[in-house]
Design an enzyme around this catalytic site. Structure first.
Site, mmCIF file in Angstrom:
data_model
loop_
_atom_site.group_PDB
_atom_site.id
_atom_site.type_symbol
_atom_site.label_atom_id
_atom_site.label_comp_id
_atom_site.label_asym_id
_atom_site.label_seq_id
_atom_site.Cartn_x
_atom_site.Cartn_y
_atom_site.Cartn_z
ATOM 1 N N ALA A 139 5.478 25.398 30.778
ATOM 2 C CA ALA A 139 5.890 26.797 30.661
ATOM 3 C C ALA A 139 4.883 27.760 31.276
ATOM 4 O O ALA A 139 4.957 28.962 31.061
ATOM 5 C CB ALA A 139 6.088 27.142 29.191
ATOM 6 N N ASN A 207 0.688 24.461 24.123
ATOM 7 C CA ASN A 207 0.355 23.385 25.056
ATOM 8 C C ASN A 207 -0.002 23.954 26.425
ATOM 9 O O ASN A 207 -0.734 23.343 27.197
ATOM 10 C CB ASN A 207 1.538 22.414 25.182
ATOM 11 C CG ASN A 207 1.631 21.472 24.002
ATOM 12 O OD1 ASN A 207 0.687 20.755 23.679
ATOM 13 N ND2 ASN A 207 2.772 21.467 23.350
ATOM 14 N N HIS A 237 3.278 34.703 28.817
ATOM 15 C CA HIS A 237 1.903 34.259 29.032
ATOM 16 C C HIS A 237 1.326 34.971 30.253
ATOM 17 O O HIS A 237 1.948 34.992 31.321
ATOM 18 C CB HIS A 237 1.851 32.746 29.292
ATOM 19 C CG HIS A 237 2.581 31.927 28.278
ATOM 20 N ND1 HIS A 237 2.193 31.842 26.969
ATOM 21 C CD2 HIS A 237 3.694 31.147 28.405
ATOM 22 C CE1 HIS A 237 3.029 31.045 26.314
ATOM 23 N NE2 HIS A 237 3.945 30.612 27.165
#
Length: 286
Positions: A139, A207, A237
Site C-alpha cells: 500500500a 506493514n 500515507h
C-alpha cells in the site's frame, strides 16, 4: 537454411519446456482470495497449486468455485509442492511457514512485512539455503526511489499515516495505553516513534512502514506518526526522504477493502504485480 531450422526448433522446444511457477497461498483471507481468483483467471507464468488454511470448510467451498483444481495441504508442506509461497497469515504462525520455505530454497512473498523487522535471522536463512524473501510494495509508493537513495546516504525518512478510525480499532498500542477513539470529531495522533515500535503496536496497520524501513535506513531510524482520522475514508500515507542524492516526498491514499478495513485494496494487487515480476520476461522498476 538447415541451421536456421535447427535453431528455431531449439527455441521452440525451450519455450515448450518452460513450466509455470507453482504458486501456493498460506491463508485465504481478503488478500488471499483476491490473489487466488486472479491466478485462476489467468496469470502468465503462474499456476495456483495449493492453499493452506486453519478452517478447511469455507476454503473448500471457495476453491470449488475455481476453474482449476487446487490442493489443500498443511502449512509446513507448502514448500514441498510450490516454488513460490504467498504469506497471508497472523504473526503467531508466521515462523511455522517462513522457516521451512526458506530452508527449502523457495521464494516467500511476505504480506506481513512488519514481522520481518523482528526476524533478521530469516535473511540469514535465505542466504544460507538459496531461498528468497519478496516484500511487495503493497500500500506504499516510492520504494524504488528509497532503495536507490539507500545506495548513497539517506539522512532521514519520515512517514505520516492517517487512517479511518475503524481501521485502527483494537490495535495493541491503543489497548495497552488506554487510548480511546470513540466520538472523535477531529484527527487524533495516537503514535509517534520508530518503525520498530510501530509494527509492534499496530501489527495489522503499518506493514507499509516496515517495508519502507527495510528499503531505506532501518527500523530504528525510520520515523512514523499515526493519526486516527474520523473524516477520512482512505488510508493515507505521506513519506518524506532527505538524502545526498535527492530530497523527495510522496503521498498515497488507499481505498480500504470492504471485508477488512485495516487492509487497502491495492495490497492484493501489489502481490499480483510481484508475481508478474517473478514469472514474466520483463520487469519494470527496481
Amino acid at each position: 537454411m538447415s541451421a536456421v531450422i535447427q535453431l528455431e526448433d531449439v527455441r521452440g522446444s525451450a519455450k515448450a519446456a518452460s513450466a509455470p511457477l507453482r504458486v501456493a497461498i498460506a491463508g485465504l483471507g481478503t488478500i488471499g482470495k483476491v490473489v487466488a481468483k486472479r491466478i485462476d483467471k489467468g496469470l502468465d507464468g503462474c499456476e495456483l497449486v495449493a492453499v493452506s488454511v486453519r478452517n478447511p470448510g469455507p476454503a473448500k467451498e471457495f476453491l470449488a468455485e475455481l476453474k482449476s483444481p487446487v490442493t489443500l495441504v498443511e502449512l509446513e508442506d507448502l514448500p514441498k509442492v510450490a516454488d513460490v509461497i504467498i504469506e497471508a497469515l497472523p504473526a503467531s504462525v508466521f515462523d511455522t511457514l517462513a522457516e521451512p520455505v526458506l530452508k527449502a530454497g523457495r521464494t516467500l512473498v511476505v504480506i506481513s512485512v512488519g514481522t520481518l523487522v523482528s526476524r533478521p535471522h530469516l535473511f540469514d536463512l535465505a542466504r544460507e539455503y538459496g531461498g528468497k524473501i519478496v516484500a511487495p510494495t503493497g500500500a506504499l509508493i516510492g520504494l524504488d526511489a528509497v532503495k536507490a537513495a539507500a545506495e548513497g546516504t539517506i539522512n532521514s525518512v519520515r512517514m505520516v499515516t492517517h487512517k479511518p478510525v475503524k481501521g485502527l480499532e483494537g490495535a495493541p498500542h491503543l489497548v495497552k495505553n488506554n487510548i480511546s477513539l470513540e466520538n472523535l470529531t477531529e484527527p487524533k495522533k495516537v503514535f509517534e516513534g520508530t518503525a520498530r515500535d510501530a509494527v509492534v503496536g499496530f501489527p495489522a496497520n503499518v506493514n507499509v512502514v516496515a517495508a519502507l524501513s527495510l528499503a531505506g535506513i532501518g527500523a530504528d531510524r525510520t520515523m512514523i506518526e499515526i493519526w486516527a482520522d474520523p473524516a477520512s475514508d482512505r488510508n493515507r500515507h505521506r513519506i518524506t526522504v532527505d538524502s545526498d542524492s535527492a530530497a523527495f516526498s510522496m503521498e498515497i491514499a488507499n481505498i480500504p477493502s470492504v471485508e477488512n478495513p485495516k487492509t487497502g485494496k491495492i495490497t492484493a494487487l501489489s502481490i499480483i504485480a510481484a508475481l508478474k515480476n517473478l514469472s514474466g520476461p520483463v520487469r519494470i522498476g527496481t
